[in-house]
Each structure stands twice: as C-alpha cells, then as structure tokens.
Design an enzyme around this catalytic site. Sequence first.
Site, PDB file in Angstrom:
ATOM      1  N   TYR A 198       3.075  10.065  -0.227  1.00  0.00           N
ATOM      2  CA  TYR A 198       4.060   9.392  -0.065  1.00  0.00           C
ATOM      3  C   TYR A 198       5.362   9.107  -0.309  1.00  0.00           C
ATOM      4  CZ  TYR A 198       0.027   6.664   2.770  1.00  0.00           C
ATOM      5  OH  TYR A 198      -0.460   6.025   3.102  1.00  0.00           O
ATOM      6  N   HIS A 252      -7.261  10.113  -1.150  1.00  0.00           N
ATOM      7  CA  HIS A 252      -6.850   9.582  -0.336  1.00  0.00           C
ATOM      8  C   HIS A 252      -7.768  10.036   0.881  1.00  0.00           C
ATOM      9  CE1 HIS A 252      -2.468   9.380   0.991  1.00  0.00           C
ATOM     10  NE2 HIS A 252      -3.617   9.127   2.257  1.00  0.00           N
ATOM     11  N   LEU A 286      -2.223  -0.133  14.702  1.00  0.00           N
ATOM     12  CA  LEU A 286      -1.677  -0.821  16.595  1.00  0.00           C
ATOM     13  C   LEU A 286      -1.306   0.637  17.289  1.00  0.00           C
ATOM     14  CD1 LEU A 286       1.980  -2.801  15.204  1.00  0.00           C
ATOM     15  CD2 LEU A 286      -0.792  -3.914  15.510  1.00  0.00           C
ATOM     16  N   ASP A 305       0.898  -1.253  -0.042  1.00  0.00           N
ATOM     17  CA  ASP A 305       0.262   0.056   0.106  1.00  0.00           C
ATOM     18  C   ASP A 305       0.890   1.429   0.241  1.00  0.00           C
ATOM     19  OD1 ASP A 305      -2.886   1.071   0.618  1.00  0.00           O
ATOM     20  OD2 ASP A 305      -1.055   2.322   1.657  1.00  0.00           O
ATOM     21  N   SER A 351       6.196  -1.767   8.707  1.00  0.00           N
ATOM     22  CA  SER A 351       7.685  -1.743   9.364  1.00  0.00           C
ATOM     23  C   SER A 351       8.502  -1.732   8.234  1.00  0.00           C
ATOM     24  CB  SER A 351       7.611  -3.194   9.956  1.00  0.00           C
ATOM     25  OG  SER A 351       8.509  -3.151  10.807  1.00  0.00           O
ATOM     26  N   LYS A 361      -2.320   5.354  -4.018  1.00  0.00           N
ATOM     27  CA  LYS A 361      -3.895   6.706  -4.019  1.00  0.00           C
ATOM     28  C   LYS A 361      -3.720   8.198  -4.348  1.00  0.00           C
ATOM     29  CE  LYS A 361      -3.957   4.623   0.837  1.00  0.00           C
ATOM     30  NZ  LYS A 361      -2.705   4.846   1.035  1.00  0.00           N
TER      31      LYS A 361
END
Length: 273
Positions: free
Chosen positions: A48, A104, A186, A43, A227, A73
């Site tokens: 970004y 987005h 998370l 993704d 990560s 996006k």
Amino acid sequence: MSELTLNNGVTIPQLGLGVFQVPPEDTQRIVEDAFEAGYRHIDTAAGYRNEAGVGAAIAATGIPREDIFVTTKLRNGEQGKAQEAFQNSRKALGLDFVDLYLIHWPVPSQGLFVQAWKELERLYDNKQVRAIGVSNFLSDHLDTLLESSETVPAVNQIELHPSYQQADLAAKCRSLGIEVEAYSPLGQGGDLNGNAVTAIADAHGATTAQVVLAWHLASGNIVIPKSVDPGRMRENFAASSLTLSDDELAAITALESGARIGSDPAVASFTQM
C-alpha cells in the site's frame, strides 16, 4: 469493541480500519481520525506504500502502544526475502514489533509461499511479531502450507462480503483454528443497495453499511472497512452496537451471488513492487 482471540492467545479487535489505496500523504491524518473515532486496529501493507503514515499516526497519538493492533503484509515480490522485507516494514512503521504479519497473496506460480512462511515463523519465534497469518489463501494453498509447517496461521484475510462469502473456505479456516478476516467487506459499496439491506437499515434507523458490518460481526468475521471520512468512520464503528435478528442475518446471507471483485488468488501473480 469486541475482540476475538487468535489461536495463539493474542486478542484482536474485531472491527478495524483498512488503509488500502489511502494516499501516503493523507494516511497519518486519516489514521489519527480513526483513533479519535475509537478504532484501535489498523490494517496496512507494504504494497500500500503508506506504512510510514500509519507509524506517524501511532507516534503522534497518546494511546498506549499495547492498546493498538497493527497488521501489515509481505509484498508478493519479496517472498524470497521475507526477513529483509519485514524489517523494512517495521522501520517504516517505527515500531519495535508488529501485531500481525501476513503473506499478502500466495502467488502459487512463484512457489515461494512456504519458504516465506518459514521466515514468518522465525519472526514469530523471535517475538518480532505477535501473530502470523496469510491473506488470499485458498483451500489448496492452506493444505500445502500446513503439510510443511509447524504453525497454523492465526488469520486468513480474504475477500468476503454478502455477495461473495467464500463459505466453504471460511468454514475450513475456522475448523483449523484460523480466524477469517474480511476485506472489501461492503463489496466496495456494491452490496449496500439491495432491497434486503435497505429494508433492514430502515427498520433499525441505521445506515446500510452499518447493517452489513453488523452481519460480519455477528458471523464472527474480523472486518476492516476503509473510509477516509471521519463521519463515516464513526458510523461504521457504531455498527458494533447494532444487533440483527436471525431472520435479518439470514436475509443478508441469502445475497450470495459468487461475484468476486478482486483478483483470483489461484492465478494472481503481480509483484506489488
């Protein structure tokens, strides 16, 4: 890895890797590490600024293109020129097509997301994207979109984690046939330290991240943890084999506190340019 079927029949791996805030110069290496760990869903987003690194990793891998699911996006500042923006993203990725293309943010102050959606519909009709969807759309944004659209979004990617579940919005999406995709799954690490999560992790000999990701998967969410560490990537990926009891799932669901981390889509107006 389990897959979900979108409302147009396209399947999407339920667990993927997000590359938000991954530096462009590191993206190819990190995505290659993710492929080696077993991920097949990546993704990214024009905002970004690392689509080229994702594309380079795809080009370098021996994995067949049809086995890789790529999401990107539309930038907020390009809602008025979605066709051009998409072609720039596609070229940066080096792909003939994109699996999932999302608006987005709604940026309601611009009044352009319906216009942008009509351009996404054209991309879909022309088979340049396999599925189209939205991100950060609240209930009223969805209502506005569906009032003037022939295509129900395949996905709504929203902030969703144990302490901020947006349960009403998620339920509405599912009632409309829109899959719910969780970013910041998370809670940017903030949801990993509670007693309920740590107790469940200890009981299963699992990490707290694995426990929260297993909760997402059991809840039916598409989930894209980020990560940059190969060992942690593997740990996160292994969450797909962790089964939690109904009581354990309920204990995590009970962590809801209404604490949003990111921007409020009702007023967010940044351009991402």
